[in-house]
Design a protein around this motif. Structure first.
Motif, mmCIF file in Angstrom:
data_model
loop_
_atom_site.group_PDB
_atom_site.id
_atom_site.type_symbol
_atom_site.label_atom_id
_atom_site.label_comp_id
_atom_site.label_asym_id
_atom_site.label_seq_id
_atom_site.Cartn_x
_atom_site.Cartn_y
_atom_site.Cartn_z
ATOM 1 N N LYS A 147 1.097 -0.793 -0.070
ATOM 2 C CA LYS A 147 -0.414 -0.220 0.093
ATOM 3 C C LYS A 147 0.540 1.355 -0.053
ATOM 4 N N VAL A 148 2.303 1.634 0.734
ATOM 5 C CA VAL A 148 2.541 2.447 0.926
ATOM 6 C C VAL A 148 4.495 2.293 0.312
ATOM 7 N N ILE A 149 4.805 3.458 -0.269
ATOM 8 C CA ILE A 149 5.994 2.710 -0.759
ATOM 9 C C ILE A 149 6.827 4.216 -0.007
ATOM 10 N N VAL A 150 8.318 3.602 0.692
ATOM 11 C CA VAL A 150 8.870 4.798 1.435
ATOM 12 C C VAL A 150 10.856 4.416 0.389
ATOM 13 N N GLU B 27 4.810 13.124 -7.512
ATOM 14 C CA GLU B 27 3.670 12.705 -8.393
ATOM 15 C C GLU B 27 3.718 12.236 -10.056
ATOM 16 N N ALA B 28 5.236 12.191 -10.752
ATOM 17 C CA ALA B 28 5.438 10.977 -11.219
ATOM 18 C C ALA B 28 5.218 9.810 -10.905
ATOM 19 N N LEU B 29 5.340 9.052 -10.167
ATOM 20 C CA LEU B 29 5.682 7.353 -9.384
ATOM 21 C C LEU B 29 3.926 7.202 -9.381
ATOM 22 N N SER B 30 3.453 8.761 -8.114
ATOM 23 C CA SER B 30 1.508 8.087 -8.210
ATOM 24 C C SER B 30 1.051 7.625 -9.281
ATOM 25 N N ASP B 31 1.024 8.544 -10.946
ATOM 26 C CA ASP B 31 0.590 8.407 -12.075
ATOM 27 C C ASP B 31 0.808 7.058 -12.839
ATOM 28 N N ARG B 32 2.577 6.440 -12.152
ATOM 29 C CA ARG B 32 2.701 5.218 -13.382
ATOM 30 C C ARG B 32 1.699 4.491 -12.068
ATOM 31 N N PHE B 33 2.113 4.021 -11.379
ATOM 32 C CA PHE B 33 1.637 3.043 -9.857
ATOM 33 C C PHE B 33 0.336 3.412 -9.247
ATOM 34 N N PRO B 34 -0.581 3.986 -9.422
ATOM 35 C CA PRO B 34 -2.014 4.327 -8.887
ATOM 36 C C PRO B 34 -2.464 3.162 -8.109
ATOM 37 N N GLY B 35 -2.447 3.781 -7.047
ATOM 38 C CA GLY B 35 -3.483 3.029 -5.479
ATOM 39 C C GLY B 35 -1.962 2.923 -5.244
ATOM 40 N N THR C 176 2.396 9.345 5.306
ATOM 41 C CA THR C 176 1.717 8.875 4.778
ATOM 42 C C THR C 176 -0.047 8.630 4.574
ATOM 43 N N ILE C 177 -0.141 8.757 5.542
ATOM 44 C CA ILE C 177 -1.415 9.310 5.707
ATOM 45 C C ILE C 177 -1.655 10.307 4.850
ATOM 46 N N ALA C 178 -1.498 11.372 5.012
ATOM 47 C CA ALA C 178 -1.743 12.927 4.711
ATOM 48 C C ALA C 178 -1.595 12.654 2.754
ATOM 49 N N THR C 179 -0.668 12.458 2.747
ATOM 50 C CA THR C 179 -0.913 11.258 1.292
ATOM 51 C C THR C 179 -1.931 10.639 0.376
ATOM 52 N N ASP C 180 -1.997 9.621 1.232
ATOM 53 C CA ASP C 180 -3.451 8.929 0.981
ATOM 54 C C ASP C 180 -4.777 9.604 1.084
ATOM 55 N N PHE C 181 -5.102 10.615 2.022
ATOM 56 C CA PHE C 181 -6.407 11.908 1.945
ATOM 57 C C PHE C 181 -5.894 12.683 0.740
ATOM 58 N N LYS C 182 -4.796 12.888 0.750
ATOM 59 C CA LYS C 182 -4.766 14.200 -0.529
ATOM 60 C C LYS C 182 -4.757 13.049 -1.723
ATOM 61 N N ASN C 183 -4.818 12.408 -1.962
ATOM 62 C CA ASN C 183 -4.629 11.197 -3.037
ATOM 63 C C ASN C 183 -6.553 11.021 -3.451
ATOM 64 N N ARG C 184 -7.422 11.308 -2.112
ATOM 65 C CA ARG C 184 -8.687 10.672 -2.124
ATOM 66 C C ARG C 184 -9.993 11.486 -2.135
#
Length: 420
Positions: A92-95, A114-122, A152-160
């Protein structure tokens, strides 16, 4: 108070170490790590991963000189793809852990994530740093990695698309800055239900820490995390350092009760009396045996020493590489009231002379035990599972066990699994 060692060059004893940045980052449930840096920088972390059983959750992208010169942003995505290919189940997370050279190069981590999130959604991506060059700055690595755990929680919330104002608060209180949760015996559990990062096995459940009504910062490690969570999740925080002084503990509980909006402070007189009884029994057992306190056991070694002196123990030495601000008043009290107590720096270049050994002593902390070659070693590290009157009882129990059942220092160091 006499300082037995000078500053200058530093000495790192075999007993020196901490959980390590990589180990701390992996506290995030359902996460793996990608370590990005020269191979020499990853050696200690890799050995620690093997030793502590998390080698299957950490991967390495070793950078060559040409990578460093030409830039390595583009190869990180391919490394992530390779990591995912080796895993049966996607994390679920890559640190991503970057080394000191990244601070000098100035990678744009927001653009990278941002680039990694676009390439590997979820997948949530988080950049963190293992950069000892920032140890004496406002963002020391050990504090920064604790902050990044909750980012990581803040990033997840932002993505959702979840906003801070959308988060419904519950009755829980978060414990920050501690490697392990408090034991059930700690009276703090009777004030409010507690949350700790290690209490979760899934990342989705872990995000519930954003719903807590208060963050309690028990050690300096949690300070940046608390400030960040106040900004990202609107959770207020309160710093209540681990203490072994009954009066300081009483004041901490008053502050906690006030922060929670309680009309009265819970009655912990029975807990305080239990701590006093434990102190009396332990003091009678060890008598005037010389005691050494060191900063590997507690973040406030002078505070612990002051408490033990007040209890009547024969504290002869305090070992610390530095004195944190919240421990300065304790040091000054010892200087004024017990000038015979020695101050020793285990990281001094003069420490290798080993000319201040005292075998017939009890050391609270493995650094002091190594430097003094103490016969008795209290098994305590980084204030783990310590708080309140229960913390005093636990400390007395560990001193008693050290006195009655001497432990092998090398075995203790191996059990802690520390990484420099």
């Amino acid at each position: 108070m006499q300082c037995l060692c000078k500053g200058g060059l530093h000495y790192d004893a075999p007993s020196k170490g901490d959980y390590g940045i990589c180990r701390m980052g992996l506290m995030v449930p359902e996460s793996v790590e990608l370590f990005v840096g020269p191979s020499a920088c990853g050696r200690h972390g890799a050995l620690g991963a093997i030793k502590n059983g998390y080698k299957d959750r950490i991967f390495y992208l070793y950078l060559s000189q040409s990578d460093i010169v030409s830039g390595y942003d583009d190869i990180i995505g391919d490394a992530v793809a390779e990591v995912l290919d080796t895993l049966e189940k996607a994390p679920k997370v890559i640190v991503m852990i970057f080394t000191c050279l990244d601070d000098l190069i100035g990678t744009d981590h927001e653009a990278l994530k941002e680039a990694l999130s676009d390439r590997f959604p979820g997948i949530v991506f988080q950049s963190s740093h293992m950069n000892p060059i920032k140890t004496d700055t406002s963002e020391p690595p050990a504090q920064a990695i604790q902050r990044d755990i909750y980012r990581t929680i803040a990033t997840d919330f932002k993505n959702r698309g979840i906003r801070p104002e959308d988060i419904k608060k519950d009755a829980f209180v978060n414990i920050l800055g501690a490697y392990e949760p408090l034991p059930e015996s700690c009276e703090l559990n009777r004030i409010a239900p507690l949350k700790h990062v290690t209490g979760y096995s899934s990342f989705s459940d872990f995000t519930a820490m954003a719903s807590s009504r208060l963050n309690l910062v028990l050690t300096p490690l949690g300070r940046l995390a608390a400030k960040d969570m106040e900004k990202n999740f609107h959770i207020p925080y309160l710093e209540v350092p681990v203490s072994f002084d009954p009066e300081e503990i009483s004041e901490s509980y008053k502050a906690i009760s006030q922060a929670l909006g309680m009309d009265t402070v819970p009655d912990f007189e029975a807990d305080r009396r239990a701590a006093e009884i434990a102190v009396e029994r332990t003091r009678a057992l060890v008598g005037d045996l010389p005691i050494i306190v060191d900063s590997s056991a507690t973040y406030h070694p002078f505070g612990m020493a002051q408490a033990l002196l007040g209890f009547g123990f024969n504290v002869i030495r305090v070992e610390a590489e530095a004195v944190i601000k919240s421990d300065e008043d304790h040091m000054e009290w010892i200087r004024a009231n017990h000038p015979e107590v020695e101050f020793y720096r285990p990281d001094s270049c003069e420490a290798v002379l080993f000319d201040h050994r005292l075998t017939e002593s009890l050391s609270i902390g493995i650094q002091a035990a190594y430097m003094a070659k103490s016969r008795y070693i209290a098994d305590m590290f980084a204030d783990l599972q310590m708080f309140g009157y229960d913390g005093i009882v636990s400390l007395m129990r560990r001193i008693t066990e050290a006195y009655q059942n001497p432990r092998d220092l090398k075995q203790l160091i191996n059990e802690y699994g520390l990484v420099i």
